[in-house]
Design a protein around this motif. Sequence first.
Motif, mmCIF file in Angstrom:
data_model
loop_
_atom_site.group_PDB
_atom_site.id
_atom_site.type_symbol
_atom_site.label_atom_id
_atom_site.label_comp_id
_atom_site.label_asym_id
_atom_site.label_seq_id
_atom_site.Cartn_x
_atom_site.Cartn_y
_atom_site.Cartn_z
ATOM 1 N N LEU A 56 19.273 43.491 47.808
ATOM 2 C CA LEU A 56 18.982 42.095 47.491
ATOM 3 C C LEU A 56 20.113 41.162 47.932
ATOM 4 O O LEU A 56 19.891 39.971 48.150
ATOM 5 C CB LEU A 56 18.721 41.932 45.999
ATOM 6 C CG LEU A 56 17.547 42.755 45.449
ATOM 7 C CD1 LEU A 56 17.388 42.506 43.967
ATOM 8 C CD2 LEU A 56 16.263 42.424 46.197
ATOM 9 N N LEU A 57 21.314 41.697 48.037
ATOM 10 C CA LEU A 57 22.436 40.991 48.637
ATOM 11 C C LEU A 57 23.005 41.856 49.753
ATOM 12 O O LEU A 57 22.822 43.079 49.767
ATOM 13 C CB LEU A 57 23.533 40.690 47.616
ATOM 14 C CG LEU A 57 23.232 39.699 46.487
ATOM 15 C CD1 LEU A 57 24.452 39.543 45.592
ATOM 16 C CD2 LEU A 57 22.781 38.357 47.025
ATOM 17 N N GLU A 58 23.689 41.221 50.707
ATOM 18 C CA GLU A 58 24.350 41.939 51.791
ATOM 19 C C GLU A 58 25.774 41.443 51.918
ATOM 20 O O GLU A 58 26.053 40.257 51.718
ATOM 21 C CB GLU A 58 23.611 41.717 53.119
ATOM 22 C CG GLU A 58 22.235 42.339 53.176
ATOM 23 C CD GLU A 58 21.545 42.102 54.505
ATOM 24 O OE1 GLU A 58 22.095 41.324 55.333
ATOM 25 O OE2 GLU A 58 20.474 42.673 54.722
ATOM 26 N N ARG A 59 26.687 42.353 52.246
ATOM 27 C CA ARG A 59 28.089 41.989 52.457
ATOM 28 C C ARG A 59 28.305 41.615 53.919
ATOM 29 O O ARG A 59 27.779 42.270 54.828
ATOM 30 C CB ARG A 59 29.008 43.139 52.081
ATOM 31 C CG ARG A 59 29.003 43.471 50.589
ATOM 32 C CD ARG A 59 30.027 44.532 50.277
ATOM 33 N NE ARG A 59 29.979 44.956 48.889
ATOM 34 C CZ ARG A 59 30.612 44.352 47.898
ATOM 35 N NH1 ARG A 59 31.361 43.287 48.156
ATOM 36 N NH2 ARG A 59 30.517 44.803 46.662
ATOM 37 N N GLY A 60 29.083 40.562 54.117
ATOM 38 C CA GLY A 60 29.407 40.133 55.463
ATOM 39 C C GLY A 60 30.883 40.269 55.735
ATOM 40 O O GLY A 60 31.608 41.014 55.048
ATOM 41 N N GLU A 61 31.353 39.527 56.738
ATOM 42 C CA GLU A 61 32.757 39.601 57.113
ATOM 43 C C GLU A 61 33.637 39.068 55.989
ATOM 44 O O GLU A 61 33.300 38.100 55.314
ATOM 45 C CB GLU A 61 32.993 38.782 58.384
ATOM 46 C CG GLU A 61 32.265 39.326 59.604
ATOM 47 C CD GLU A 61 32.563 38.514 60.841
ATOM 48 O OE1 GLU A 61 33.375 37.556 60.738
ATOM 49 O OE2 GLU A 61 31.995 38.821 61.904
ATOM 50 N N GLY A 62 34.782 39.725 55.822
ATOM 51 C CA GLY A 62 35.746 39.276 54.828
ATOM 52 C C GLY A 62 35.304 39.459 53.393
ATOM 53 O O GLY A 62 35.881 38.861 52.487
ATOM 54 N N GLY A 63 34.258 40.254 53.168
ATOM 55 C CA GLY A 63 33.800 40.492 51.808
ATOM 56 C C GLY A 63 32.825 39.471 51.275
ATOM 57 O O GLY A 63 32.392 39.572 50.118
ATOM 58 N N VAL A 65 29.311 37.603 50.567
ATOM 59 C CA VAL A 65 27.984 38.151 50.332
ATOM 60 C C VAL A 65 26.937 37.064 50.524
ATOM 61 O O VAL A 65 27.213 35.869 50.385
ATOM 62 C CB VAL A 65 27.865 38.756 48.914
ATOM 63 C CG1 VAL A 65 28.786 39.947 48.754
ATOM 64 C CG2 VAL A 65 28.162 37.702 47.848
ATOM 65 N N GLY A 66 25.723 37.489 50.851
ATOM 66 C CA GLY A 66 24.609 36.575 51.022
ATOM 67 C C GLY A 66 23.310 37.290 50.714
ATOM 68 O O GLY A 66 23.287 38.503 50.495
#
Length: 301
Positions: A56-63, A65-66
């Motif tokens: 339901l959330l995803e981690r991106g660059e530098g920690g 989330v979206g």
Amino acid sequence: MAEHGASDTTLDRLIRILGAFDAERSTLSVAALARRASIPLPTAYRWVDRLTAAGLLERGEGGAVGPGMRLWELASRSSPGTSLRQAAMPYMDDVQAVLRQHTQIAVLDPAGVLVLERLSARGAVPNQATIAGRLPPFTTALGLVLLAHARRHVTESFLAEHAAELGAPLSDFWHDGGASIAGASAPGQGTLRGSARGVVNPTEPELRAQLAEVRRRGWASVDGQIDSEATGVAVPVLAPDGQTIAALGVVVPRSSEFRPGLAPMLLAAARGISRALSPQDAMHPADAVQPVHAPVDVPGE
């Protein structure tokens, strides 16, 4: 951070977490997410771990989330707005191919005008609408059509709930259905840009006169209210049972050569959308879309 007390449930926290993201903040650090969702930082980390594990959330660059693809998948699979959008797209494409400006479809909900889809051409006039964002209800053609053609008790309930806004300046923010946060705009709010700042909502008598005129004509037109260079025109979209479920609109330059033919063009497209909707596909009538509105006394004619 706002205090929510003992009544703050797990579901409340989940709603605030998912509502913290918007078009301007598609990703957030965990610390920023905690602030916007009004939850303690350690709790936010635990929630992020659980929600990323579920997709339901995803981690991106530098920690950062979206929202995750799983969230989009679940929302798209069974949303009534998806069926309405799919029925509308071919007719919106036809209108957009002629005008090459902005074509959009929206519904009414307790917070205002919710935009389901927007098609825009490169170099078109300014337009405040964003997909899954909201527009002010009293100063846009989409909003006037939705209020004019909703069931009467829905319109009266909406006006009663938003009575303080009538005759007042349009806020720099309009509510996008997220949980509000003390000292900050609500998650998901849209931000007024350009000439939209300083716009004043009509008074209740002025608005009622406008709605009566929209009902008489069958469509709404607003010149230069939200954007000084633009004209908005909108018409109702009917469900198979004849109830208004959406508004189809365009935003074009005020000097557009197409202005005299905009309403007939949109009315024809709206009829096409209505024919394309099956009873199972259509969104609920406006009184079901707005279940939080308590009944109010309806004034006599």
